[in-house]
Design an enzyme around this catalytic site. Structure first.
Site, short mmCIF file in Angstrom:
data_model
loop_
_atom_site.label_atom_id
_atom_site.label_comp_id
_atom_site.label_asym_id
_atom_site.label_seq_id
_atom_site.Cartn_x
_atom_site.Cartn_y
_atom_site.Cartn_z
N HIS A 308 -0.81 -5.08 -4.99
CA HIS A 308 0.24 -5.47 -4.02
C HIS A 308 1.44 -4.55 -4.22
CE1 HIS A 308 3.06 -7.94 -1.76
NE2 HIS A 308 1.99 -8.53 -1.26
N ASP A 366 -5.20 -12.51 -0.52
CA ASP A 366 -6.45 -12.33 0.25
C ASP A 366 -7.69 -12.49 -0.59
OD1 ASP A 366 -4.50 -9.95 1.81
OD2 ASP A 366 -5.32 -11.69 2.84
C1 SDX Z 1 -1.22 -8.26 2.05
O1 SDX Z 1 3.41 -6.55 1.86
C2 SDX Z 1 3.01 -7.75 1.81
O2 SDX Z 1 3.75 -8.66 1.46
C3 SDX Z 1 1.57 -7.96 2.26
C4 SDX Z 1 1.03 -9.37 2.14
C5 SDX Z 1 1.77 -10.31 3.08
O3 SDX Z 1 1.73 -11.53 2.80
O4 SDX Z 1 2.29 -9.84 4.09
O5 SDX Z 1 1.14 -9.84 0.82
C6 SDX Z 1 -0.45 -9.43 2.55
O6 SDX Z 1 -1.32 -7.28 2.74
C7 SDX Z 1 -1.78 -8.29 0.64
C8 SDX Z 1 -2.45 -6.95 0.23
C9 SDX Z 1 -3.85 -6.94 0.84
N1 SDX Z 1 -4.49 -5.61 0.63
C10 SDX Z 1 -5.50 -5.45 -0.19
O7 SDX Z 1 -5.93 -6.32 -0.96
C11 SDX Z 1 -6.12 -4.06 -0.10
C12 SDX Z 1 -6.33 -3.51 -1.52
N2 SDX Z 1 -5.03 -3.24 -2.11
C13 SDX Z 1 -4.50 -1.91 -1.97
O8 SDX Z 1 -4.90 -1.14 -0.91
C14 SDX Z 1 -3.07 -1.76 -2.43
O9 SDX Z 1 -2.96 -2.44 -3.60
C15 SDX Z 1 -1.95 -2.17 -1.49
C16 SDX Z 1 -2.07 -1.51 -0.17
C17 SDX Z 1 -1.97 -3.65 -1.31
C18 SDX Z 1 -0.64 -1.76 -2.15
O10 SDX Z 1 -0.67 -0.40 -2.27
P1 SDX Z 1 0.62 0.42 -2.81
O11 SDX Z 1 1.69 -0.48 -3.26
O12 SDX Z 1 0.95 1.46 -1.79
O13 SDX Z 1 0.09 1.03 -4.11
P2 SDX Z 1 -0.75 2.40 -4.18
O14 SDX Z 1 -1.74 2.44 -3.05
O15 SDX Z 1 0.20 3.53 -4.33
O16 SDX Z 1 -1.58 2.17 -5.53
C19 SDX Z 1 -0.94 2.37 -6.79
C20 SDX Z 1 -2.10 2.78 -7.71
C21 SDX Z 1 -2.94 3.91 -7.13
O17 SDX Z 1 -3.48 4.59 -8.22
P3 SDX Z 1 -2.74 6.00 -8.71
O18 SDX Z 1 -2.73 6.92 -7.50
O19 SDX Z 1 -1.33 5.59 -9.10
O20 SDX Z 1 -3.60 6.52 -9.84
O21 SDX Z 1 -3.00 1.67 -7.86
C22 SDX Z 1 -4.27 2.02 -7.32
C23 SDX Z 1 -4.06 3.22 -6.42
O22 SDX Z 1 -5.25 4.01 -6.36
N3 SDX Z 1 -4.71 0.86 -6.57
C24 SDX Z 1 -5.95 0.35 -6.59
C25 SDX Z 1 -5.90 -0.79 -5.76
N4 SDX Z 1 -4.67 -0.92 -5.27
C26 SDX Z 1 -3.94 0.09 -5.76
N5 SDX Z 1 -7.08 0.74 -7.22
C27 SDX Z 1 -8.17 -0.02 -7.02
N6 SDX Z 1 -8.21 -1.12 -6.23
C28 SDX Z 1 -7.08 -1.54 -5.59
N7 SDX Z 1 -7.12 -2.63 -4.84
#
Ligand code: SDX
Length: 431
Positions: A308, A366
């Protein structure tokens, strides 16, 4: 607007500028950069808005480190345990918990706005039966601006109020009818004798051939899912609604834009993607392979339902949702649900892996919602429409707050331009 209590000083090439700092009632201080470009001739740079406050707000506060979510100051676990969705809607819209009389009037108002203009039925029939229900919701909600002209003038407080009530009230009908259309069953009309959540379940699962009695435990679980998704600060879809509204667009068009944004798998589409991921993983013995893929920089696969932007601790909604999943599956006699078993084992293995704990990647809202919704009989394609239904009150509350904000102006970000500087056109014979 908060008062400036101190300044930040920015220095560039020997020149410096003082930037006001405002202190919130909770959360980090903010630096006011509104005059930065006019005074210093520079932009700030923040793709994805990881360090940018787009507005001030009094509706919802998230402490990502603590895993805390407050709606008008009330913790989400208390609201999920003691309140119910329409009371939370009132709280989000008006800022305080309602008296018994205020709640009765509000619930009666919402109940009597649940029917759609009968001609809107034609919109559903224009879609293919296999259209994703989110496509239907985007289309039908946008089309509401063509039917409810008496609540599209955003300068009229009364029309804003009516539009708010219509959107909250009609979303369950639109979502239920999108589902009915996809399964080839006749639309079931809303009933004023049912609660908001029970009405939605009835519109989804009743058929003309026999009476459908809503199980009160399922209605309670449904209502809790609505509450857990109601609002969440300036997330992507709420920011979309605010940005669309900043141009003066009508509320139905703005909410349609929010629905479109929520559809993405990184946002509200994650609940559908999470369940599809759990089904693809299948049995717990396959989990290590998928965890390895999620950690592999060269593999685009991510654990859906994990991570998140704000929560760097457990998403408090996920904690409540996990409790609800156990209750619903026990009730439905599917406590041995293999998907739930896989989900719990995946959570256990991921949270034992330094990759996830060091990156603060915990289960979000989720991760468990899809398991409950599937157990209740919804297809995965209905998971995000249910999220959109729930989040409508958040979008509408933030939309109203923005319109009442004297600082409200059209949103128009700038950019870091890295393209070609000016060059002359080359005729095709010279290329
Ligand atoms: C919702 O914003 C809100 O409030 C949203 C929400 C709401 O109520 O409105 O809470 C609802 O959207 C919840 C989130 C649902 N999405 C998912 O579950 C999809 C999977 N999660 C990711 O795609 C990700 O965690 C996000 C999109 C939710 C957040 O991404 P960020 O904050 O932009 O973080 P990032 O993509 O820069 O990741 C940071 C690191 C990265 O690694 P590095 O490049 O630093 O080495 O963490 C890794 C990412 O690769 N990473 C993951 C991961 N999420 C982040 N690695 C594996 N699996 C994951 N799920």
């Amino acid at each position: 607007m908060a008062e400036s209590t101190k300044n930040a000083t920015l220095s560039i090439d020997g020149k410096s500028w003082d930037l006001p700092i405002y202190s919130p009632t909770a959360g980090p201080d903010v630096i006011d950069i509104r005059k930065l470009y006019s005074d210093a001739g520079v932009f700030t740079y923040d793709p994805g808005f990881t360090s940018t406050a787009s507005c001030d707000s009094t509706i919802t506060f998230i402490d990502g480190a603590k895993g805390e979510l407050l709606h008008r100051g009330y913790p989400i676990d208390q609201l999920a345990g003691k309140s119910h969705y329409l009371e939370v809607c009132y709280l989000l819209l008006y800022g305080e918990l309602p008296s018994a009389e205020q709640l009765e009037i509000f619930e009666s108002t919402i109940t009597r706005h649940t029917m759609l203009h009968e001609q809107m039925v034609n919109f559903f029939r224009g879609f293919r039966r296999d259209a994703h229900p989110m496509a239907v919701m985007v289309g039908v909600v946008g089309a509401m601006s063509a039917f409810y002209h008496d609540s599209t003038d955003i300068s009229d407080p009364y029309q804003r109020e009516v539009a708010s009530h219509r959107l909250i009230a009609k979303m369950p009908t639109i979502a239920a009818w999108a589902y009915k259309y996809s399964v080839g069953q006749p639309f079931v009309y809303p009933r004023n004798d049912l609660s908001y959540a029970a009405n939605f379940l009835h519109m989804c699962f009743a058929v003309p051939a026999e009476e459908y009695v809503v199980d009160p435990i399922l209605a309670r679980a449904m209502d809790r899912i609505f509450t857990l998704h109601a609002d969440h600060e300036q997330n992507a879809s709420t920011s979309t609604v605010r940005l669309a509204s900043s141009s003066g667009a009508n509320p139905f068009a703005c909410v349609a834009a929010g629905i479109a944004c929520l559809w993405g798998p990184a946002h509200g589409g994650a609940n559908q993607a999470c369940l599809e991921m759990l089904k693809e993983i299948g049995t717990p013995d396959q989990i290590p392979e998928y965890i390895a893929r999620a950690k592999d920089k060269n593999d685009p696969f991510r654990l859906m339902g994990f991570g998140h932007r704000v929560y760097k601790n457990f998403d408090p909604r996920a904690t409540v949702m996990k409790q609800s999943a156990d209750e619903v599956l026990d009730l439905l006699g599917v406590e041995n649900n293999p998907i739930l078993a896989t989900a719990k084992e995946l959570e256990k293995q991921a949270l034992a892996d330094p990759y996830f704990t060091e990156k603060k990647l915990f289960p979000n809202v989720d991760f468990y919602s899809g398991i409950i919704l599937e157990a209740m009989g919804f297809p995965t394609s209905m998971f995000t429409p249910i999220f959109a239904l729930s989040r409508t009150v958040g979008w509408v509350s933030q939309w109203k707050e923005m319109l009442n904000d004297p600082q409200n102006k059209i949103g128009r970000p700038r950019q870091l331009y890295l393209g070609n500087t000016q060059r002359d056109y080359v005729d095709i014979e010279n290329r």
